[in-house]
Motif scaffolding. Sequence first.
Motif, short mmCIF file in Angstrom:
data_model
loop_
_atom_site.label_atom_id
_atom_site.label_comp_id
_atom_site.label_asym_id
_atom_site.label_seq_id
_atom_site.Cartn_x
_atom_site.Cartn_y
_atom_site.Cartn_z
N UNK A 1 0.86 -1.18 0.00
CA UNK A 1 0.00 0.00 0.00
C UNK A 1 0.89 1.24 0.00
N UNK A 2 0.30 2.41 -0.14
CA UNK A 2 1.06 3.66 -0.08
C UNK A 2 1.59 3.83 1.34
N UNK A 3 2.87 4.17 1.45
CA UNK A 3 3.49 4.44 2.75
C UNK A 3 3.91 5.91 2.74
N UNK B 1 7.39 9.20 7.37
CA UNK B 1 7.29 9.01 8.81
C UNK B 1 6.64 7.70 9.22
N UNK B 2 5.98 7.00 8.29
CA UNK B 2 5.34 5.73 8.61
C UNK B 2 6.36 4.60 8.54
N UNK C 1 5.24 -2.10 8.58
CA UNK C 1 3.93 -2.27 9.21
C UNK C 1 2.80 -2.53 8.22
N UNK C 2 2.67 -1.77 7.12
CA UNK C 2 1.54 -2.00 6.22
C UNK C 2 1.65 -3.31 5.44
N UNK C 3 2.82 -3.85 5.34
CA UNK C 3 3.02 -5.10 4.63
C UNK C 3 3.86 -4.94 3.38
N UNK D 1 12.75 -1.50 11.38
CA UNK D 1 12.97 -0.35 12.23
C UNK D 1 13.14 0.96 11.47
N UNK D 2 12.92 0.97 10.17
CA UNK D 2 13.08 2.18 9.36
C UNK D 2 11.72 2.76 9.02
N UNK D 3 11.69 4.05 8.74
CA UNK D 3 10.47 4.73 8.31
C UNK D 3 10.73 5.39 6.97
N UNK D 4 9.66 5.73 6.28
CA UNK D 4 9.77 6.36 4.96
C UNK D 4 10.20 7.81 5.10
N UNK D 5 11.15 8.22 4.30
CA UNK D 5 11.58 9.62 4.23
C UNK D 5 10.65 10.38 3.28
N UNK D 6 10.14 9.67 2.25
CA UNK D 6 9.21 10.25 1.28
C UNK D 6 8.15 9.20 0.96
N UNK D 7 7.13 9.57 0.26
CA UNK D 7 6.03 8.65 -0.06
C UNK D 7 6.53 7.48 -0.90
N UNK D 8 6.20 6.25 -0.47
CA UNK D 8 6.56 5.04 -1.19
C UNK D 8 5.29 4.47 -1.82
N UNK D 9 5.39 4.12 -3.09
CA UNK D 9 4.21 3.65 -3.82
C UNK D 9 4.18 2.13 -3.90
N UNK D 10 2.97 1.54 -3.92
CA UNK D 10 2.85 0.09 -4.01
C UNK D 10 3.49 -0.45 -5.28
N UNK D 11 4.20 -1.57 -5.14
CA UNK D 11 4.79 -2.23 -6.29
C UNK D 11 6.08 -1.61 -6.79
N UNK D 12 6.53 -0.52 -6.20
CA UNK D 12 7.77 0.14 -6.63
C UNK D 12 8.92 -0.26 -5.69
#
Length: 165
Positions: A46-48, A51-52, A56-58, A83-94
């Motif tokens: 899913x979109x991450x 900061x997320x 966690x989302x899978x 233990x890492x979080x997204x610095x920018x928006x991550x898209x599904x399948x990328x």
Amino acid sequence: MGGGTRDPGRVMAVLYAVALALAALVILSVPVRALAAELELPVPTTVIYPGQSVTAPGLHHKAFYVKDDKIGLYAVDDSALIGRVARRTLLPGKAIRLSDLKEPDLVRAGAAVTLVYSEAGLVITGQGTALRSAGAGETIRVRNADSGIIVSGIVSADGSIRISG
């Protein structure tokens, strides 16, 4: 001079040049994919958002062709994401680039923090308010609660802010 005799050295030189040209042609015809690896990379389901948590989302795995010199830019297994979080928006399948990840923030904007100044055995502590969120090792600006002065410091692993003189 007669036209029927040939110089054996010249014939060998021509044959050698033809062989080199054929070898070069074969080398140049190798497909670019031979210089790339097919890898199963973790990708978000899913979109991450920034900061997320990345895990966690899978996650699932998807095959990508990655050039050999670019492999180090990507998270190639799930352990690089723990233990890492997204610095920018991550898209599904990328594919997830390592530059798209960061450690989670230890200090949140507007939160009370402990300021620590230490020099030659002298340790002074105080309270302040973080002006932005930051993770361990990042430089952050903090408003001193007593004086109102804004100081800069580095976030320590325990969440305190080290102020240098």
